[in-house]
Design a protein around this motif. Structure first.
Motif, PDB file in Angstrom:
ATOM      1  N   ASP A  49       0.111  -0.705  -5.615  1.00  0.00           N
ATOM      2  CA  ASP A  49      -1.410  -0.600  -5.840  1.00  0.00           C
ATOM      3  C   ASP A  49      -1.978  -0.701  -4.794  1.00  0.00           C
ATOM      4  N   ASP A  50      -1.837  -1.734  -3.720  1.00  0.00           N
ATOM      5  CA  ASP A  50      -2.587  -1.991  -2.634  1.00  0.00           C
ATOM      6  C   ASP A  50      -2.314  -1.272  -1.589  1.00  0.00           C
ATOM      7  N   GLY A  51      -1.399  -0.308  -1.646  1.00  0.00           N
ATOM      8  CA  GLY A  51      -0.925   0.809  -0.378  1.00  0.00           C
ATOM      9  C   GLY A  51       0.156   0.309   0.396  1.00  0.00           C
ATOM     10  N   THR A  52       0.637  -0.837   0.141  1.00  0.00           N
ATOM     11  CA  THR A  52       2.003  -1.395   0.841  1.00  0.00           C
ATOM     12  C   THR A  52       3.079  -0.778   0.480  1.00  0.00           C
ATOM     13  N   ALA A  53       3.769  -0.129   1.277  1.00  0.00           N
ATOM     14  CA  ALA A  53       5.096   0.628   0.916  1.00  0.00           C
ATOM     15  C   ALA A  53       6.360  -0.414   1.132  1.00  0.00           C
ATOM     16  N   TYR A  54       7.302  -0.144   0.547  1.00  0.00           N
ATOM     17  CA  TYR A  54       8.747  -0.814   0.420  1.00  0.00           C
ATOM     18  C   TYR A  54       9.789   0.167   0.452  1.00  0.00           C
ATOM     19  N   LEU A  55      10.866   0.006   1.253  1.00  0.00           N
ATOM     20  CA  LEU A  55      12.131   0.645   1.405  1.00  0.00           C
ATOM     21  C   LEU A  55      13.238  -0.356   0.696  1.00  0.00           C
ATOM     22  N   MET A  56      13.695   0.333  -0.358  1.00  0.00           N
ATOM     23  CA  MET A  56      14.901  -0.313  -1.198  1.00  0.00           C
ATOM     24  C   MET A  56      16.218   0.410  -0.600  1.00  0.00           C
ATOM     25  N   HIS A  57      17.196  -0.254  -0.346  1.00  0.00           N
ATOM     26  CA  HIS A  57      18.347   0.225   0.331  1.00  0.00           C
ATOM     27  C   HIS A  57      19.667  -0.526   0.111  1.00  0.00           C
ATOM     28  N   ASP A  58      20.924   0.147   0.126  1.00  0.00           N
ATOM     29  CA  ASP A  58      22.012  -0.727  -0.169  1.00  0.00           C
ATOM     30  C   ASP A  58      22.518  -0.830   1.325  1.00  0.00           C
ATOM     31  N   ASP A  59      22.714  -2.017   1.689  1.00  0.00           N
ATOM     32  CA  ASP A  59      23.457  -2.427   2.727  1.00  0.00           C
ATOM     33  C   ASP A  59      25.019  -2.829   2.359  1.00  0.00           C
ATOM     34  N   PRO A  60      25.806  -2.164   3.100  1.00  0.00           N
ATOM     35  CA  PRO A  60      27.194  -2.126   2.547  1.00  0.00           C
ATOM     36  C   PRO A  60      27.921  -3.330   3.110  1.00  0.00           C
ATOM     37  N   ALA A  61      27.251  -4.432   3.771  1.00  0.00           N
ATOM     38  CA  ALA A  61      27.854  -5.488   4.012  1.00  0.00           C
ATOM     39  C   ALA A  61      27.751  -6.401   2.783  1.00  0.00           C
ATOM     40  N   GLY A  62      27.172  -5.808   1.806  1.00  0.00           N
ATOM     41  CA  GLY A  62      27.051  -6.771   0.476  1.00  0.00           C
ATOM     42  C   GLY A  62      25.995  -6.942  -0.467  1.00  0.00           C
ATOM     43  N   SER A  63      24.691  -6.058  -0.076  1.00  0.00           N
ATOM     44  CA  SER A  63      23.729  -6.614  -0.758  1.00  0.00           C
ATOM     45  C   SER A  63      22.546  -5.183  -1.082  1.00  0.00           C
ATOM     46  N   LEU A  64      21.830  -5.206  -1.919  1.00  0.00           N
ATOM     47  CA  LEU A  64      20.875  -4.355  -2.061  1.00  0.00           C
ATOM     48  C   LEU A  64      19.523  -5.031  -1.616  1.00  0.00           C
ATOM     49  N   ARG A  65      18.855  -4.284  -0.662  1.00  0.00           N
ATOM     50  CA  ARG A  65      17.617  -5.032  -0.033  1.00  0.00           C
ATOM     51  C   ARG A  65      16.407  -4.290  -0.355  1.00  0.00           C
ATOM     52  N   ILE A  66      15.353  -5.095  -0.533  1.00  0.00           N
ATOM     53  CA  ILE A  66      14.000  -4.651  -0.462  1.00  0.00           C
ATOM     54  C   ILE A  66      13.166  -5.101   0.888  1.00  0.00           C
ATOM     55  N   ASP A  67      12.730  -3.979   1.684  1.00  0.00           N
ATOM     56  CA  ASP A  67      12.012  -4.359   2.836  1.00  0.00           C
ATOM     57  C   ASP A  67      10.649  -3.858   2.844  1.00  0.00           C
ATOM     58  N   ARG A  68       9.540  -4.563   3.355  1.00  0.00           N
ATOM     59  CA  ARG A  68       8.349  -4.050   3.471  1.00  0.00           C
ATOM     60  C   ARG A  68       8.056  -3.058   4.831  1.00  0.00           C
ATOM     61  N   LEU A  69       7.705  -2.080   4.456  1.00  0.00           N
ATOM     62  CA  LEU A  69       7.467  -1.166   5.740  1.00  0.00           C
ATOM     63  C   LEU A  69       6.160  -1.583   6.601  1.00  0.00           C
ATOM     64  N   SER A  70       6.103  -0.957   7.667  1.00  0.00           N
ATOM     65  CA  SER A  70       4.950  -0.935   8.515  1.00  0.00           C
ATOM     66  C   SER A  70       3.785  -0.202   8.038  1.00  0.00           C
ATOM     67  N   ALA A  71       2.626  -0.473   8.682  1.00  0.00           N
ATOM     68  CA  ALA A  71       1.454   0.240   8.149  1.00  0.00           C
ATOM     69  C   ALA A  71       1.394   1.807   8.134  1.00  0.00           C
ATOM     70  N   ASP A  72       2.254   2.113   8.949  1.00  0.00           N
ATOM     71  CA  ASP A  72       2.394   3.569   8.932  1.00  0.00           C
ATOM     72  C   ASP A  72       3.651   4.263   8.370  1.00  0.00           C
ATOM     73  N   TYR A  73       4.256   3.325   7.660  1.00  0.00           N
ATOM     74  CA  TYR A  73       5.565   3.415   6.854  1.00  0.00           C
ATOM     75  C   TYR A  73       6.843   4.149   7.439  1.00  0.00           C
ATOM     76  N   THR A  74       6.625   4.028   8.849  1.00  0.00           N
ATOM     77  CA  THR A  74       7.828   4.569   9.484  1.00  0.00           C
ATOM     78  C   THR A  74       8.880   3.606   9.940  1.00  0.00           C
ATOM     79  N   SER A  75       8.845   2.439   9.658  1.00  0.00           N
ATOM     80  CA  SER A  75       9.663   1.454   9.980  1.00  0.00           C
ATOM     81  C   SER A  75       9.874   0.491   9.085  1.00  0.00           C
ATOM     82  N   ALA A  76      10.779  -0.525   9.145  1.00  0.00           N
ATOM     83  CA  ALA A  76      10.889  -1.701   8.302  1.00  0.00           C
ATOM     84  C   ALA A  76      10.422  -3.000   8.982  1.00  0.00           C
ATOM     85  N   GLN A  77       9.453  -3.737   8.042  1.00  0.00           N
ATOM     86  CA  GLN A  77       8.794  -4.624   9.013  1.00  0.00           C
ATOM     87  C   GLN A  77       9.250  -6.276   8.724  1.00  0.00           C
ATOM     88  N   SER A  78       9.586  -6.405   7.476  1.00  0.00           N
ATOM     89  CA  SER A  78       9.818  -7.661   6.888  1.00  0.00           C
ATOM     90  C   SER A  78      10.763  -7.574   5.858  1.00  0.00           C
TER      91      SER A  78
END
Length: 607
Positions: free
Chosen positions: A180-209
């Motif tokens: 709701d606040d405009g922050t975007a997140y990437l969810m992705h399967d890491d085949p090393a053994g996890s499902l991850r949620i990463d916060r995207l950068s302000a322009d949404y084009t890279s993972a930030q944290s």
């Protein structure tokens, strides 16, 4: 859902699919006289407004004003990249292909022969750009990267910016979520053994944290309902479908609840895999739609969309029922579901409220089918089964144990009043995961309806017949149905079952393990000369392993000597035919495959 080197691709098995019997008798149904209500038929081949096959596999949907846009995989070339197609629609049913958001390039990530999957788009109001993310790979699924592209218009064409491993992690199936606040997140399967949620950068084009991680799942999707996040994901079973699961939290960083099946166990999410959770907001409020794929590994271009209404609550519950068809009004955000008469497959008698009583506590029973108010049950988007308009089917006193009597009460939205209607004819209580069951397999008028462990027996199967909602009269009609006081007493006697025939068999087991967990796929093949109609596969689970959930069979107990019992759709195995089942389990260090496989009491060859 993709091919994995560590686990075989589990394609559709025609002989198994042929055994899938939907316990639904379809009559003509008229949705409300509103031109904006469109009918959706899940699991069928869709075409666009030009009459061409809809090419929107692994779809993502976003809105611009009152127009819906959908991006998806064009599978004309099968598994390898053809294009990311972009469509528009005013009503979520009639789709017009606009252009390719991304097309083949002469070399690089978007060249012919590459893998480009699960495209998703979000809009960045600060940059004025639409941002497209997708899974980038080679045909051996070893590149494992996330690609990103941007455009100033919804369908583009998009400018491809390249691919990377988000925060240094490998990436396969992915999804996007904008809060709701405009922050975007990437969810992705890491085949090393996890499902991850990463916060995207302000322009949404890279993972930030990094925000959160889970045991490995794929096909992630998130929706937010009243301050609570609901995450859906799929187990890793190649192209074969499985029982998809969900968890919820009040913060994306957690803590998250444990994962639970979103649909009836053993149905493989009604033979589909999640792709997206779509909120449909209109003048009457917001409804939610599950967007899934029914993959056809032998011809991916023929894979079909499975769209179903899904119940998501602010308390964190998610439940998915099967409807052969249903109505959607995108302008109002309303979903229309048919009312049903539920006929017991064993008795031929209908689920009824005793004496057509409208009093709270009136018991459910079976009785001769008739045009009665107490035999008409209307599901709604809250996963309730309503009768008389304002009463809901519920277990007595919110009970969750075998033998709990089912009754009616005022509809309150409580989880105890939520039900899932399965494609195999079962009706399952969301809270207890027990089935609507006729006590003792009785077939006479007045027999008690209760909760009982789901076992696939005929006294737990109900044929749905669409009907009109009957308005109750002030005085219930006089019937010959026995009063509640003569209802046979509830017993804990388990239903009678027949012993399946002895079989000849071969079993192949494939394990994929990580730190303290594993998934296992088990393929059962009938190597005998006679057909098998109903099977139980027994095996010994290694010490320290505990099954947490499974698909395509019912598993009991969860550790030690385990028996997997067929689902309704894979009970029949012709000579030479096979079926694949699977489960997820925890382990304490021993991730070996089970041993001692027997099918209907006969020892199976392994390998």
């Amino acid at each position: 859902m993709r091919s994995r080197l560590t686990r075989p691709r589990l394609g559709f098995v025609p002989a198994v699919l042929a055994t899938l019997v939907l316990a639904v008798t379809m009559l003509a149904v008229d949705y409300p006289a509103d031109a904006a209500t469109e009918t959706i038929t899940p699991g069928t081949q869709w075409t666009d407004t030009a009459g061409n096959r809809l090419q929107a596999h692994g779809a993502g949907i976003f809105t611009v004003g009152s127009t819906y846009y959908m991006v998806g995989e064009d599978k004309t070339a099968g598994s390898t990249f053809t294009a990311v197609a972009c469509y528009s629609s005013p009503d979520l049913v009639h789709w017009t292909r606009q252009t390719n958001a991304l097309s083949r390039q002469g070399s690089g990530d978007l060249a012919a022969g590459r893998i480009v999957e699960r495209p998703k788009v979000i809009y960045n109001s600060t940059t004025g750009k639409y941002v497209l993310w997708m899974h980038i790979d080679n045909t051996s699924y070893q590149d494992r990267r996330a690609g990103v592209a941007t455009s100033s218009t919804p369908c583009g064409p998009y400018t491809y910016l390249g691919s990377s491993g988000p925060l240094g992690h490998q990436s396969r199936d992915l999804g996007l979520f904008k809060d709701d606040d405009g922050t975007a997140y990437l969810m992705h399967d890491d085949p090393a053994g996890s499902l991850r949620i990463d916060r995207l950068s302000a322009d949404y084009t890279s993972a930030q944290s990094a925000v959160a991680s889970f045991p490995e799942l794929e096909a992630p999707a998130i929706a937010k309902v009243g301050g609570r996040y609901i995450l859906l994901g799929s187990h890793l079973t190649g192209w074969g479908t499985n029982d998809n699961v969900y968890a919820s939290a009040t913060s994306l960083s957690g803590p998250w609840t444990s994962f639970t099946n979103v649909a009836v166990a053993g149905t493989r999410t009604y033979d589909s895999q999640t792709s997206f959770l779509l909120p449909v907001t209109g003048s009457a409020g917001t409804s939610y739609v599950y967007i899934g794929d029914r993959w056809n590994s032998g011809d991916l271009n023929s894979s079909r969309p499975v769209w179903l209404p899904i119940s998501l609550t602010s308390s964190g519950n998610a439940s998915l029922s099967w409807y052969p068809s249903w109505g959607l009004d995108a302008a109002t955000g309303s979903i229309t579901l048919p009312a049903y008469r539920l006929t017991g497959n064993q008795s031929g008698r209908c689920l009824s409220i005793a004496g057509d009583s409208q009093a709270n506590g009136a018991a459910a029973q079976i009785s001769d089918c008739a045009a009665r108010t107490g035999q008409t049950f209307a599901p709604d988007t809250a996963a309730e089964l309503r009768v008389y308009g304002s009463k809901c089917l519920q277990p007595r006193n919110g009970g969750t144990s075998n033998g709990t009597v089912v009754e009616i009460g005022d509809c309150t939205g409580a989880v105890a009043q939520k039900w899932m209607l399965s494609d195999d004819g079962s009706v399952v209580d969301v809270q207890s995961r027990l089935c609507l069951d006729v006590n003792g397999q009785a077939t006479t008028n007045g027999s008690t309806v209760q909760l009982w462990t789901c076992n696939g027996a005929a006294n737990q199967k109900w044929t749905r017949t669409e009907t009109s909602v009957i308005t109750p009269s002030t005085t219930p009609p006089v019937t010959t149905t026995p009063p509640v006081t003569t209802t046979p007493p509830v017993t804990t006697t388990p239903p009678v079952t027949t012993t399946p025939p002895v079989a000849q068999c071969q079993v192949t087991a494939t394990v994929s393990a990580w730190n303290t967990g594993l998934t296992e796929s088990i393929t059962i093949t009938n190597t005998g000369s006679a057909a098998i109609n109903g099977w139980s596969l027994a095996f010994q689970l290694p010490a320290g392993q505990t099954i947490t959930n499974g698909w395509s069979a019912v598993y009991s107990p969860s550790s030690g000597s385990v028996t997997a019992t067929n689902a309704s759709y894979n009970a029949a195995l012709a000579p030479g035919a096979g079926t694949t089942i699977g489960f997820q389990a925890t382990h304490t260090g021993n991730s070996a495959a089970p041993t001692g496989f027997t099918l209907n009491g006969a020892t199976c060859a392994v390998g």
